[in-house]
Motif scaffolding. Structure first.
Motif, PDB file in Angstrom:
ATOM      1  N   GLU A  41     -13.729  -2.040 -19.493  1.00 31.81           N
ATOM      2  CA  GLU A  41     -12.829  -1.533 -18.447  1.00 31.81           C
ATOM      3  C   GLU A  41     -13.447  -1.588 -17.052  1.00 31.81           C
ATOM      4  OE1 GLU A  41      -9.656  -0.297 -19.055  1.00 31.81           O
ATOM      5  OE2 GLU A  41      -9.897  -0.899 -21.135  1.00 31.81           O
ATOM      6  N   ASN A  42     -14.753  -1.842 -16.949  1.00 29.40           N
ATOM      7  CA  ASN A  42     -15.474  -1.816 -15.664  1.00 29.40           C
ATOM      8  C   ASN A  42     -15.378  -0.459 -14.981  1.00 29.40           C
ATOM      9  OD1 ASN A  42     -16.555  -4.459 -15.564  1.00 29.40           O
ATOM     10  ND2 ASN A  42     -14.516  -5.243 -15.085  1.00 29.40           N
ATOM     11  N   VAL A  43     -15.539   0.599 -15.780  1.00 34.51           N
ATOM     12  CA  VAL A  43     -15.464   1.959 -15.264  1.00 34.51           C
ATOM     13  C   VAL A  43     -16.668   2.742 -15.771  1.00 34.51           C
ATOM     14  CG1 VAL A  43     -14.158   4.122 -15.297  1.00 34.51           C
ATOM     15  CG2 VAL A  43     -12.948   1.949 -15.110  1.00 34.51           C
ATOM     16  N   SER A  44     -17.315   3.466 -14.871  1.00 31.29           N
ATOM     17  CA  SER A  44     -18.411   4.364 -15.232  1.00 31.29           C
ATOM     18  C   SER A  44     -18.062   5.767 -14.782  1.00 31.29           C
ATOM     19  CB  SER A  44     -19.717   3.945 -14.556  1.00 31.29           C
ATOM     20  OG  SER A  44     -20.202   2.751 -15.093  1.00 31.29           O
ATOM     21  N   ARG A  63     -18.717  15.333 -10.410  1.00 27.09           N
ATOM     22  CA  ARG A  63     -18.256  14.208 -11.219  1.00 27.09           C
ATOM     23  C   ARG A  63     -18.062  12.989 -10.327  1.00 27.09           C
ATOM     24  NH1 ARG A  63     -13.621  11.562 -13.039  1.00 27.09           N
ATOM     25  NH2 ARG A  63     -13.551  11.175 -15.287  1.00 27.09           N
ATOM     26  N   LEU A  64     -18.389  11.833 -10.860  1.00 27.69           N
ATOM     27  CA  LEU A  64     -18.198  10.555 -10.170  1.00 27.69           C
ATOM     28  C   LEU A  64     -17.586   9.568 -11.134  1.00 27.69           C
ATOM     29  CD1 LEU A  64     -18.733   8.218  -8.086  1.00 27.69           C
ATOM     30  CD2 LEU A  64     -21.041   8.091  -9.052  1.00 27.69           C
ATOM     31  N   GLU A  65     -16.522   8.916 -10.678  1.00 29.86           N
ATOM     32  CA  GLU A  65     -15.953   7.806 -11.434  1.00 29.86           C
ATOM     33  C   GLU A  65     -16.027   6.574 -10.545  1.00 29.86           C
ATOM     34  OE1 GLU A  65     -11.656   6.283 -13.036  1.00 29.86           O
ATOM     35  OE2 GLU A  65     -12.175   8.379 -13.423  1.00 29.86           O
ATOM     36  N   ILE A  66     -16.617   5.503 -11.088  1.00 34.95           N
ATOM     37  CA  ILE A  66     -16.704   4.242 -10.351  1.00 34.95           C
ATOM     38  C   ILE A  66     -15.795   3.235 -11.026  1.00 34.95           C
ATOM     39  CG2 ILE A  66     -18.171   2.352  -9.570  1.00 34.95           C
ATOM     40  CD1 ILE A  66     -20.557   4.253  -9.820  1.00 34.95           C
ATOM     41  N   ASN A  67     -14.876   2.695 -10.232  1.00 36.24           N
ATOM     42  CA  ASN A  67     -14.004   1.642 -10.724  1.00 36.24           C
ATOM     43  C   ASN A  67     -14.503   0.335 -10.116  1.00 36.24           C
ATOM     44  OD1 ASN A  67     -11.934  -0.289 -11.070  1.00 36.24           O
ATOM     45  ND2 ASN A  67     -10.416   1.343 -11.256  1.00 36.24           N
ATOM     46  N   ALA A  68     -15.027  -0.540 -10.965  1.00 35.47           N
ATOM     47  CA  ALA A  68     -15.588  -1.818 -10.519  1.00 35.47           C
ATOM     48  C   ALA A  68     -14.719  -2.994 -10.942  1.00 35.47           C
ATOM     49  CB  ALA A  68     -17.005  -1.974 -11.064  1.00 35.47           C
ATOM     50  N   SER A  69     -13.448  -2.733 -11.279  1.00 29.09           N
ATOM     51  CA  SER A  69     -12.576  -3.799 -11.785  1.00 29.09           C
ATOM     52  C   SER A  69     -12.247  -4.851 -10.726  1.00 29.09           C
ATOM     53  CB  SER A  69     -11.287  -3.212 -12.361  1.00 29.09           C
ATOM     54  OG  SER A  69     -10.576  -2.516 -11.357  1.00 29.09           O
ATOM     55  N   ALA A  70     -12.384  -4.530  -9.447  1.00 29.21           N
ATOM     56  CA  ALA A  70     -12.094  -5.493  -8.375  1.00 29.21           C
ATOM     57  C   ALA A  70     -13.283  -6.402  -8.069  1.00 29.21           C
ATOM     58  CB  ALA A  70     -11.655  -4.761  -7.110  1.00 29.21           C
ATOM     59  N   TYR A 105     -14.935   6.968  -1.877  1.00 25.98           N
ATOM     60  CA  TYR A 105     -15.724   6.046  -1.058  1.00 25.98           C
ATOM     61  C   TYR A 105     -15.362   4.627  -1.456  1.00 25.98           C
ATOM     62  CZ  TYR A 105     -19.969   3.724   0.834  1.00 25.98           C
ATOM     63  OH  TYR A 105     -20.853   2.905   1.497  1.00 25.98           O
ATOM     64  N   ASP A 106     -14.690   3.915  -0.561  1.00 30.39           N
ATOM     65  CA  ASP A 106     -14.307   2.524  -0.783  1.00 30.39           C
ATOM     66  C   ASP A 106     -15.407   1.662  -0.193  1.00 30.39           C
ATOM     67  OD1 ASP A 106     -13.243  -0.100  -0.493  1.00 30.39           O
ATOM     68  OD2 ASP A 106     -11.214   0.705  -0.534  1.00 30.39           O
ATOM     69  N   LEU A 107     -16.196   1.056  -1.061  1.00 29.67           N
ATOM     70  CA  LEU A 107     -17.373   0.309  -0.637  1.00 29.67           C
ATOM     71  C   LEU A 107     -17.023  -0.869   0.268  1.00 29.67           C
ATOM     72  CD1 LEU A 107     -20.426   0.473  -1.090  1.00 29.67           C
ATOM     73  CD2 LEU A 107     -20.144  -1.075  -3.011  1.00 29.67           C
ATOM     74  N   ALA A 108     -15.950  -1.609  -0.048  1.00 27.68           N
ATOM     75  CA  ALA A 108     -15.598  -2.800   0.726  1.00 27.68           C
ATOM     76  C   ALA A 108     -15.229  -2.457   2.170  1.00 27.68           C
ATOM     77  CB  ALA A 108     -14.462  -3.549   0.054  1.00 27.68           C
ATOM     78  N   SER A 109     -14.448  -1.403   2.359  1.00 30.76           N
ATOM     79  CA  SER A 109     -14.018  -1.040   3.713  1.00 30.76           C
ATOM     80  C   SER A 109     -14.928  -0.002   4.365  1.00 30.76           C
ATOM     81  CB  SER A 109     -12.586  -0.510   3.688  1.00 30.76           C
ATOM     82  OG  SER A 109     -12.520   0.723   3.006  1.00 30.76           O
ATOM     83  N   ARG A 110     -15.898   0.520   3.602  1.00 29.30           N
ATOM     84  CA  ARG A 110     -16.812   1.571   4.075  1.00 29.30           C
ATOM     85  C   ARG A 110     -16.039   2.766   4.612  1.00 29.30           C
ATOM     86  NH1 ARG A 110     -20.722  -2.817   6.620  1.00 29.30           N
ATOM     87  NH2 ARG A 110     -21.868  -3.339   4.749  1.00 29.30           N
TER      88      ARG A 110
END
Length: 164
Positions: A41-44, A63-70, A105-110
């Motif tokens: 799922e590309n999710v941690s 809690r932290l959820e990272i969605n790396a599907s993109a 936190y959207d890494l691409a757009s900072r």
């Protein structure tokens, strides 16, 4: 209304205060008590005593959820806590601090999106709102009252000048 937002932005954020470029070239380090990852799922999901560091950027949450599907570089970090806390040093060692029930936190757009009793402060000035969007790179802020219609509050602290 846009003039007010521009004035708010200009007054709260100094023109020569930018997040240190070195922060973005640093690896992102995550520590927590627990971690579960779905490679398919590309999710941690990280829980308990979560801390995210990238250079001087620091986020502490429950809690932290990272969605790396993109794909790499487009990950979205969704942190929750009571509250989640964010801090970072801008160029010139100017600290910026924030807290909210959720920080995305959207890494691409900072971009940070603070939701739920959101508060952002820098150089003694502060913005409080239901939702605050903050672009770390460009230092642009957008604040909203949200569904509860909690009004946006801005507090400007005058600069202390020494008497001659």
């Amino acid at each position: 209304m846009n003039k007010i937002k521009f004035f708010l932005f200009a007054a709260l954020m100094s023109a020569n205060s930018y997040a240190a470029d070195a922060d973005y070239s640093q690896p992102i380090a995550i520590t927590s008590d627990n971690n579960e990852t779905s490679i398919k799922e590309n999710v941690s999901v990280y829980t308990e005593n979560v801390e995210i560091r990238q250079g001087s950027l620091n986020i502490k949450a429950d809690r932290l959820e990272i969605n790396a599907s993109a794909g790499k570089g487009n990950e979205v970090f969704i942190t929750t806590g009571n509250p989640v806390r964010y801090s970072q040093l801008l160029d010139g060692d100017v600290p910026v601090n924030a807290r909210a029930a959720e920080i995305r936190y959207d890494l691409a757009s900072r971009t940070l999106t603070l939701s739920g009793n959101a508060e952002l402060s820098q150089s003694g000035s502060q913005v409080q709102a239901a939702v605050i969007r903050y672009n770390i790179e460009t230092q642009q802020i957008s604040a909203e009252s949200g569904e509860q219609k909690k009004r946006v509050t801005t507090i400007f602290t005058p600069e202390n000048k020494e008497n001659p």
